[in-house]
Design an enzyme around this catalytic site. Structure first.
Site, PDB file in Angstrom:
ATOM      1  N   LYS A  98      -0.965 -10.683  23.452  1.00 18.45           N
ATOM      2  CA  LYS A  98      -1.477  -9.878  24.435  1.00 18.45           C
ATOM      3  C   LYS A  98      -1.486 -10.436  25.753  1.00 18.45           C
ATOM      4  CE  LYS A  98      -3.934  -6.718  21.356  1.00 18.45           C
ATOM      5  NZ  LYS A  98      -5.014  -6.901  20.089  1.00 18.45           N
ATOM      6  N   GLU A 110       0.821  -1.030   0.023  1.00 16.45           N
ATOM      7  CA  GLU A 110       0.034   0.117   0.034  1.00 16.45           C
ATOM      8  C   GLU A 110       0.733   1.327  -0.197  1.00 16.45           C
ATOM      9  OE1 GLU A 110      -0.265  -2.523   1.700  1.00 16.45           O
ATOM     10  OE2 GLU A 110      -2.557  -3.047   2.302  1.00 16.45           O
TER      11      GLU A 110
END
Ligand code: ADP
Length: 994
Positions: free
Chosen positions: A447, A338
């Site tokens: 996490k 991108e």
């Protein structure tokens, strides 16, 4: 007021025109697919590119049409690029490292009308052409002599007109062709992201964005190419435009050397050496191969000056090897499809360059600073800007004229925030010198206890271990901390190592709570189609293998003496085949046994294997006996009723864990490379040297137990005798029944309760894994419980007779209670039978019987050999009462209103994500997760007995958007009590609601 300068549209044809005119004789050297090295020049490239343009026009290609290329880096490929872009058509690079189905999906989504390809990839083209209705021509980058004799297609491809030889084709056309003349915003190139984070999405570069990207990369602190350079782009043109080298090399007049199909260490070295390459660009894995080759052969790199390394984090060992051993400058770069793709580079600032070499290293390892033309920012989850202090982790966002504004055909919707920044999906820090460091892909970050752990940072350090060839860190589910990191290591050939060695190696280099809970030695770490570690696949493999974290994390070698006196060291405990065969150290204060480099997580496999092939065989299914419909419903109903009253005392794991945490010895704070705040939850291990304190009980504290009588034993004895005498006297006085009669009624009550106790105990026992299914379900619940219900009728009636005939006061209450419980049990049984009678005796529900949904090999393997067979168009056998002999398709339509396909206007990818989320939320386990194919497979078990069903989901494009179908089948014969119908209903409702 406007400036008064010429506009001069920034179109890419001007780059090759410039090269042809001002660097016309500069060489373009290619290792051809046919074998020999081919030499040409920018002048020839330009001329032949014009012929390509004329050829395309003659084949009907118009501005805006997509033309695919599935090819290696060669001069011919470069000619095709300029030939396509020069006439305003769009050059769509296809990545041959993707699965053929993905390539087909992408080429179809792009609507490619013609494809240029190499001989190497003809088998892929032959396989996918029937799925590409827009493709009319395939042009093979070769001459007539090398064209294949035959080209058998895998199926019918109505629009396909045939294969053409590239050299023949361009020979037939002249080199006069007007290029350009269109707006600079015109689309020039199309490249799909590799889909590591969802469906592939097309990034559509414009002439202007590529032209600006070329100028940006030519800045001295970016690639800084000069016409004196010789550049070898190993990074493929099919992935993120070869980092723009096919534009920047002719733009600067540098000689370009194209590696063709050979990218192994020896082949790359040969080109570097013989062509006098000064500058090269590739992903770390390529450089690793080259360095290994240099080490093995003792070769040198006297001419090479600079290498750009990007696409994945560059390990310190590579930087040091290039700089210290071969005197080659390394520029670590970050970017993505991108971003055209160059985003940042770790070129040292003047200030940092003055530091001693070792102190420069942390900055060289970072991904660096943005060049002019690129803006970066770091935000938290709520879009607040984060400081550039090298500590705050946040979402990396980027803006500029070389950054995508949206995806082709609007995939993914709006992708820019309110300030026009694009969220890269990367998690990063930015330090006070402006050096950005990627700490993770948002999807890969671990996490733990609410805090983020950077997997990339651990990997970078682990791969620096002298025995490590590759390292990957993934998060695995943890009951307390959500996730804990696990380190996978591929050892160098011939090496052996222990888990503890790696834990020791990380010790002191990362925060203690970042320390992986386990180390797994694997023979291969899967890389995705763009050469990056495929963590999604690793996580899937671990899940498929039934891997779970060891109960206690691998411990480092304890600090020097005194050694802990307790406990007995437990050597490496290798879990048996049931856990996938990977060892897990429970506690190892002593060096543990060596793990061979070839201790594998999974068998070696081809470079890219379809996910379905990677699913491990499941453990054998427990044998399940066939049961009747009514039996089953009675069983579940009785079990639920019985278990509603929980056992008086349940084990209290939480209390246990707290006790452990309380007795844990606080650990000294480790040396941390980052001064991050301590997370709220820290993993602490009980110190083996300190035995757990027993949980204090009230009695020990000298307090009275709640139920103890506050009297002395002597007094208690006396009191008991007195109480007995008192009660007997009172009994006589009130006409109390004889003791045997009360005992009998107690027994009758127990027998009346027994069916529920048995069914409840069976269900609970199966659920807790203490009782096998055949005993807990078939025997205890279906067999013994109903029999006891019948016996309880008799015992209850006898009790009633005893009570009445004895005529004793309150005795009748016990008898009536026993009979009432028996009646309730029968009530449940009758109700269950009635319910069972209403639902058809099926266990297979689908929304589409015209094109029935079958299961993949992986799902069939998971289903197991003892499960009921899956039939395309099943009908019920004779003996199925009202439904006997009828087809399931009709019965589903009649009895399961939820079994209808869902047609919606949403995009297939979107619907796929919704159904996947719904399936996961329902607690099922994924077996196949293939968004490309729109296929998802999962299995789930019933709450009490673990009766298992298999689900297959199919999402297909539809004229209106997409169509969702499902099929859910029980593994056991007979009726499922509407379980599968209910599941489909729930899932459909969940998708509809999103
Ligand atoms: P995709 O894999 O989605 O197609 P790209 O191939 O464009 O995406 O790769 C972009 C991603 O690669 C970045 O978002 C980043 O996560 C990773 N990446 C690229 N360069 C580096 C680097 N030097 N260090 C760490 N990660 C990198």
């Amino acid at each position: 007021m406007q400036g008064l300068m010429q506009h001069g549209a920034l179109t890419l044809d001007k780059i090759i025109d410039h090269a042809a005119q001002w660097h016309g004789g500069r060489e373009v050297v290619s290792r051809s697919v046919e074998g020999p090295i081919v030499r040409t020049t920018y002048r020839e490239i330009r001329d032949r590119a014009k012929r390509v343009s004329n050829a395309l026009l003659s084949l009907g290609i118009k501005p805006g049409d997509r033309v695919g290329t599935l090819a290696w880096n060669t001069g011919r490929h470069m000619e095709a690029w300029y030939g396509i872009m020069g006439i305003g058509a769009v050059c769509h690079t296809l990545n041959p490292r993707l699965f053929p189905e993905q390539i087909a999906w992408i080429a179809d989504h792009a609507g490619d009308r013609l494809i240029f390809t190499d001989l190497t990839f003809l088998p892929i083209i032959a396989a996918i052409l029937p799925r590409l209705p827009h493709v009319e021509h395939v042009v093979v980058f070769t001459d007539r002599d090398h064209m294949p004799g035959e080209f058998p297609l895998a199926g019918e491809a109505p629009r396909f007109k045939g294969l053409l030889a590239y050299e023949d084709l361009i020979d037939q056309h002249g080199a006069e062709c007007a290029w350009g003349g269109f707006d600079e915003g015109t689309a020039a190139g199309l490249c799909y992201t590799s889909g590591t984070t969802g469906d592939p999405k097309g990034v559509m570069y414009s002439h202007r964005s590529n032209f600006l990207h070329t100028l940006i990369t030519l800045q001295p602190d970016v690639m800084g190419l000069s016409q004196k350079d010789v550049i070898l782009p190993v990074v493929p043109m099919f992935h993120a435009n070869a980092w723009g080298v096919a534009f920047s090399a002719p733009g600067s007049g540098a000689k370009i050397v194209m590696p063709g199909p050979k990218m192994d260490g020896a082949s790359i070295f040969e080109l570097l050496d013989t062509e006098g390459v000064t500058f090269s660009a590739a992903v770390p894995t390529v450089w690793q191969m080259l360095l290994q080759h240099l080490e093995a052969t003792g070769a040198e790199l006297p001419v090479l000056k600079k290498v750009v390394i990007g696409g994945a984090a560059c390990p310190e060992t590579i930087i040091r090897a290039f700089q210290e051993t071969y005197d080659v400058e390394v520029v670590h770069a970050w970017g993505m499809t991108e971003t055209s793709p160059v985003g940042t580079l770790s070129v040292l600032t003047d200030e940092l360059e003055k530091l001693p070499y070792d102190q420069q290293m942390p900055y060289r390892l970072k991904q660096g600073r943005p060049p002019l033309g690129v803006e970066l920012r770091l935000t938290d989850d709520d879009d607040n800007l984060l400081p550039h202090d090298g500590q705050a982790f946040g979402h990396l966002k980027i803006r500029g004229p070389i950054i995508a504004a949206e995806y082709f055909r609007g995939a993914g919707g709006k992708i820019l925030d309110q300030d026009g920044f694009f969220d890269t999906g990367d998690i990063a820090t930015i330090d006070e010198h402006g050096f950005m460091q990627i700490t993770d892909r948002a999807k890969d970050v671990v996490k733990s206890g609410g805090e983020w752990i950077s997997t990339i940072e651990i990997e970078n350090i682990a791969v620096g271990h002298p025995k490590a060839a590759l390292a990957a860190v993934v998060g695995m589910p943890h009951p307390k901390w959500d996730e804990r990191p696990v380190l996978l290591v591929k050892l160098k050939a011939g090496e052996t190592a222990t888990k503890v060695e790696f834990i020791d190696f990380l010790q002191g280099k990362i925060a203690k709570w970042w320390m992986p809970d386990d180390v797994i030695f694997v023979d291969d770490i899967p890389l995705g189609a763009t050469g990056k570690i495929d963590k999604k696949l690793i996580r899937k493999r671990l899940a498929d293998e039934g891997y779970s974290l060891p109960e206690a994390p691998v411990q480092p070698t304890p600090a020097p003496p005194p050694p802990p006196p307790e406990p007995e060291p437990v050597a490496t405990q290798t879990l048996a085949a049931a856990d996938g065969g990977h060892g897990a150290v429970i506690y190892a204060p002593e060096p543990v046994e060596e793990v061979e480099a070839d201790t594998v997580l999974s068998a070696p496999e081809p470079e890219i294997a379809p996910e379905s092939e990677l699913v491990a065989a499941p453990p054998p299914e427990p044998e399940i006996q066939q049961v009747s419909a009514t039996d089953a419903i009675i069983a579940e109903a009785t079990a639920i009723a019985a278990a509603a009253a929980p056992p008086e005392k349940l084990p209290e794991p939480e209390a246990e864990a707290t006790a452990v945490a309380e007795v844990a010895t606080p650990e000294p704070e480790p040396v941390q490379i980052k001064a991050e705040p301590e997370p709220p939850l820290r993993l602490r291990e009980p110190d083996p040297a300190e035995p757990s304190k027993p949980t204090p009980v009230l009695a020990d504290a000298g307090e009275a137990l709640p139920f103890a009588m506050p009297i002395t034993p002597g007094k208690r004895g006396k009191g008991k005798a007195a109480a007995k005498a008192k009660s007997e006297a009172a009994g006589k006085a009130s006409g109390k029944p004889p003791r045997w009669a009360s005992l009998y009624l107690d027994l009758a009550l127990l027998i009346a309760l027994a069916p529920a106790i048995l069914a409840g105990g069976g269900a609970l026992g199966v659920k807790l894994g203490m009782i096998p299914l055949p005993l807990g379900y078939t025997a205890m619940t279906l067999d013994w419980a109903p029999r006891l219900a019948f016996i309880s009728v008799a015992t209850g009636l006898i009790g009633l007779i005893i009570a009445l005939s004895a005529g004793f006061g309150r005795l009748w209450k016990g008898a009536v209670l026993a009979l009432a419980i028996t009646a309730a049990t029968f009530g449940v049984m009758v109700a269950a039978k009635a319910l069972g009678g209403q639902s058809p005796p099926i266990h297979d529900v689908a929304t589409d019987w015209k094109t029935p949904l079958g299961f993949s090999d992986a799902a069939m393997a998971a289903r197991g050999g003892s499960a009921e067979i899956v039939v395309d168009d099943p009908s019920l056998p004779v003996g199925s009462a009202a439904y006997a002999g009828r087809r399931l398709a009709e019965i589903n339509a009649e009895t399961c209103p939820a079994a209808r396909p869902l047609v919606s206007e949403r995009a297939p990818g979107d619907v796929y994500e919704s159904i996947k989320a719904a399936v996961l939320a329902s607690g099922m386990t994924l077996v196949t997760d293939d968004p490309m194919d729109g296929r998802l497979e999962a299995n789930g078990s019933s709450f009490w007995y673990g009766l298992t069903d298999d689900l297959v989901v199919r999402v297909r494009p539809d004229a209106r958007g997409s169509r969702l179908d499902m099929r859910s089948i029980g593994r056991d014969a007979g009726p499922d009590q509407g379980r599968n119908c209910a599941r489909i209903g729930t899932l459909m409702t969940a998708v509809r609601g999103q």
